[in-house]
Design a protein around this motif. Sequence first.
Motif, PDB file in Angstrom:
ATOM      1  N   ILE A  85       0.944  -1.218  -0.147  1.00 45.41           N
ATOM      2  CA  ILE A  85       0.244  -0.145   0.096  1.00 45.41           C
ATOM      3  C   ILE A  85       1.014   1.126   0.004  1.00 45.41           C
ATOM      4  CG2 ILE A  85      -1.646   1.310   1.387  1.00 45.41           C
ATOM      5  CD1 ILE A  85      -2.577  -1.262   2.655  1.00 45.41           C
ATOM      6  N   GLY A  86       0.695   2.008  -0.916  1.00 41.18           N
ATOM      7  CA  GLY A  86       1.479   3.271  -0.885  1.00 41.18           C
ATOM      8  C   GLY A  86       0.744   4.365  -0.545  1.00 41.18           C
ATOM      9  N   VAL A  87       1.023   5.255   0.290  1.00 47.09           N
ATOM     10  CA  VAL A  87       0.115   6.517   0.845  1.00 47.09           C
ATOM     11  C   VAL A  87       0.926   7.492  -0.063  1.00 47.09           C
ATOM     12  CG1 VAL A  87      -0.443   7.987   2.752  1.00 47.09           C
ATOM     13  CG2 VAL A  87      -0.294   5.443   3.110  1.00 47.09           C
ATOM     14  N   ILE A  88       0.271   8.177  -1.062  1.00 46.98           N
ATOM     15  CA  ILE A  88       0.758   8.848  -1.997  1.00 46.98           C
ATOM     16  C   ILE A  88       0.369  10.536  -1.639  1.00 46.98           C
ATOM     17  CG2 ILE A  88       1.070   9.544  -4.363  1.00 46.98           C
ATOM     18  CD1 ILE A  88       2.086   6.815  -3.324  1.00 46.98           C
ATOM     19  N   ARG A  89       1.355  11.515  -1.741  1.00 47.30           N
ATOM     20  CA  ARG A  89       1.139  12.897  -1.559  1.00 47.30           C
ATOM     21  C   ARG A  89       0.326  13.432  -2.570  1.00 47.30           C
ATOM     22  NH1 ARG A  89       6.351  14.723  -0.504  1.00 47.30           N
ATOM     23  NH2 ARG A  89       6.681  14.872  -2.649  1.00 47.30           N
ATOM     24  N   GLY A  90      -0.575  14.083  -2.517  1.00 46.01           N
ATOM     25  CA  GLY A  90      -1.567  14.764  -3.554  1.00 46.01           C
ATOM     26  C   GLY A  90      -2.957  14.107  -3.670  1.00 46.01           C
ATOM     27  N   ASP A  91      -4.043  14.572  -3.098  1.00 43.16           N
ATOM     28  CA  ASP A  91      -5.391  13.917  -2.979  1.00 43.16           C
ATOM     29  C   ASP A  91      -5.748  14.099  -4.537  1.00 43.16           C
ATOM     30  OD1 ASP A  91      -5.345  16.595  -2.334  1.00 43.16           O
ATOM     31  OD2 ASP A  91      -7.164  16.241  -1.035  1.00 43.16           O
ATOM     32  N   GLU A  92      -5.304  15.085  -5.466  1.00 42.99           N
ATOM     33  CA  GLU A  92      -6.023  15.419  -6.723  1.00 42.99           C
ATOM     34  C   GLU A  92      -5.660  14.325  -7.492  1.00 42.99           C
ATOM     35  OE1 GLU A  92      -3.350  16.970  -5.447  1.00 42.99           O
ATOM     36  OE2 GLU A  92      -1.874  16.617  -6.887  1.00 42.99           O
ATOM     37  N   LEU A  93      -4.610  13.471  -7.310  1.00 43.65           N
ATOM     38  CA  LEU A  93      -4.070  12.441  -8.020  1.00 43.65           C
ATOM     39  C   LEU A  93      -5.025  11.107  -7.926  1.00 43.65           C
ATOM     40  CD1 LEU A  93      -0.371  12.230  -7.077  1.00 43.65           C
ATOM     41  CD2 LEU A  93      -1.236  13.096  -9.199  1.00 43.65           C
ATOM     42  N   GLY A  94      -5.998  11.406  -6.953  1.00 46.31           N
ATOM     43  CA  GLY A  94      -6.696  10.203  -6.855  1.00 46.31           C
ATOM     44  C   GLY A  94      -8.163  10.334  -7.408  1.00 46.31           C
ATOM     45  N   ASP A  95      -8.308  11.580  -8.029  1.00 44.30           N
ATOM     46  CA  ASP A  95      -9.754  11.736  -8.463  1.00 44.30           C
ATOM     47  C   ASP A  95      -9.936  10.951  -9.656  1.00 44.30           C
ATOM     48  OD1 ASP A  95      -9.831  13.607  -6.516  1.00 44.30           O
ATOM     49  OD2 ASP A  95      -9.255  15.644  -7.731  1.00 44.30           O
ATOM     50  N   PHE A 117      -2.885   2.228  -3.794  1.00 41.26           N
ATOM     51  CA  PHE A 117      -2.835   3.558  -3.103  1.00 41.26           C
ATOM     52  C   PHE A 117      -3.805   4.243  -2.514  1.00 41.26           C
ATOM     53  CE2 PHE A 117      -0.924   3.478  -7.787  1.00 41.26           C
ATOM     54  CZ  PHE A 117       0.086   3.207  -7.489  1.00 41.26           C
ATOM     55  N   LYS A 118      -3.417   5.070  -1.425  1.00 40.30           N
ATOM     56  CA  LYS A 118      -4.202   6.042  -0.832  1.00 40.30           C
ATOM     57  C   LYS A 118      -3.526   7.292  -0.845  1.00 40.30           C
ATOM     58  CE  LYS A 118      -5.972   7.283   3.742  1.00 40.30           C
ATOM     59  NZ  LYS A 118      -7.194   7.779   3.202  1.00 40.30           N
ATOM     60  N   PHE A 119      -4.321   8.066  -1.885  1.00 44.15           N
ATOM     61  CA  PHE A 119      -4.011   9.538  -1.855  1.00 44.15           C
ATOM     62  C   PHE A 119      -4.455  10.332  -0.825  1.00 44.15           C
ATOM     63  CE2 PHE A 119      -4.257   7.253  -6.027  1.00 44.15           C
ATOM     64  CZ  PHE A 119      -2.869   7.623  -6.611  1.00 44.15           C
ATOM     65  N   VAL A 120      -3.451  11.281  -0.146  1.00 46.01           N
ATOM     66  CA  VAL A 120      -3.744  11.962   0.996  1.00 46.01           C
ATOM     67  C   VAL A 120      -3.264  13.514   0.566  1.00 46.01           C
ATOM     68  CG1 VAL A 120      -3.572  10.231   2.542  1.00 46.01           C
ATOM     69  CG2 VAL A 120      -1.537  11.837   2.228  1.00 46.01           C
ATOM     70  N   SER A 121      -4.170  14.483   1.160  1.00 48.07           N
ATOM     71  CA  SER A 121      -3.718  15.938   0.930  1.00 48.07           C
ATOM     72  C   SER A 121      -2.483  16.164   1.219  1.00 48.07           C
ATOM     73  CB  SER A 121      -4.644  16.891   1.549  1.00 48.07           C
ATOM     74  OG  SER A 121      -4.532  16.663   3.008  1.00 48.07           O
ATOM     75  N   ARG A 122      -1.601  17.173   0.678  1.00 47.23           N
ATOM     76  CA  ARG A 122      -0.323  17.619   1.296  1.00 47.23           C
ATOM     77  C   ARG A 122      -0.201  17.823   2.769  1.00 47.23           C
ATOM     78  NH1 ARG A 122      -0.828  18.056  -3.771  1.00 47.23           N
ATOM     79  NH2 ARG A 122       1.059  17.710  -5.031  1.00 47.23           N
TER      80      ARG A 122
END
Length: 314
Positions: A85-95, A117-122
């Motif tokens: 599981i990758g927690v990735i910086r940038g929630d917009e990438l998950g849109d 992936f789990k995309f999270v806000s900066r």
Amino acid sequence: MPNTKNSILQKVSFSGINRKDIQLFIKREDLIHPEISGNKFRKLKYNLKQAQLENKNTLLTFGGAFSNHISATAFAGKLHGFKTIGVIRGDELGDDLEKTLQSNPTLRFAHECGMQFKFVSRTDYRKKASQEFIEQLKDVPIAIGMDDFYLVPEGGTNDLAIKGCEEILSEETENFDTICLAVGTGGTISGIINSAKPHQQVLGFPALKGDFLNDEINKYVHQTENWKLISEYHFGGYAKTSNELITFINQFKKETSIPLDPVYTGKLLFGLVDLINRDYFDEGAKILAIHTGGLQGIEGMNTILKRRNSLIIE
Ligand SMILES: *Cc1c(COP(=O)(O)O)cnc(C)c1O
């Protein structure tokens, strides 16, 4: 794991170096594996063993959208039968995940290796080391149908990672006076400092701005005398580049056939060549630069450079 025992030492002759008395070699950790190269495998080696010992079948880690560590963890997980599981910086990438995967080679590769992936806000990403954030992450694997996870920190740096990086130096590297390498979180250099011989000086070239690195490294090393950071070659910060840097990387590859990445090793060699030419080193010095890999990042960087109509890495 790929065989990390002895990556080759390559002698460098480059027209940009004015001092002919100096010997420069590069340890090609980038050749450890065609896709996942260099220090990230070293850092994962003992963490994967630990995860196995703890009977964990899922690895969870953090990174930016072009992170070498994310792609290395995804690949190592696939190789050794871990879910990732990758927690990735940038929630917009998950849109729009499809679109993100199309335009981002790092995440596409990780996805193909099976990483979720789990995309999270900066803002949330900044809190990632906090207990509260980690507690909250415990729900993520359950939500995507996975079990309890083994946590690998951002960039992969922890005590076990440093143990892995202590294996980069070997008998073959003992006759060098100076060992140079790029620095991100400080994990790799810490391992090298711990395993350097008493006559060897370690020079780290930070790829980012900030004064925190000396303190970070001091948490992990047993020695204070044999190392130093050279902080003048970050080119404005993490993943920042310039035409001068890209031109250097292209010229270096043309003459030596050694590809450099724009985030870490390009800045290292640019800085090192500059120091050599400014007579930083003694007559006849034998210098070893560690090529820590990172070549997977070139394609992503070129996508960004093309969008800006800038020079690209050839
Ligand atoms: C991550 C990385 C580094 C920095 O390693 P740290 O242990 O974080 O200091 C250097 N070079 C490359 C190619 C990397 O991917």
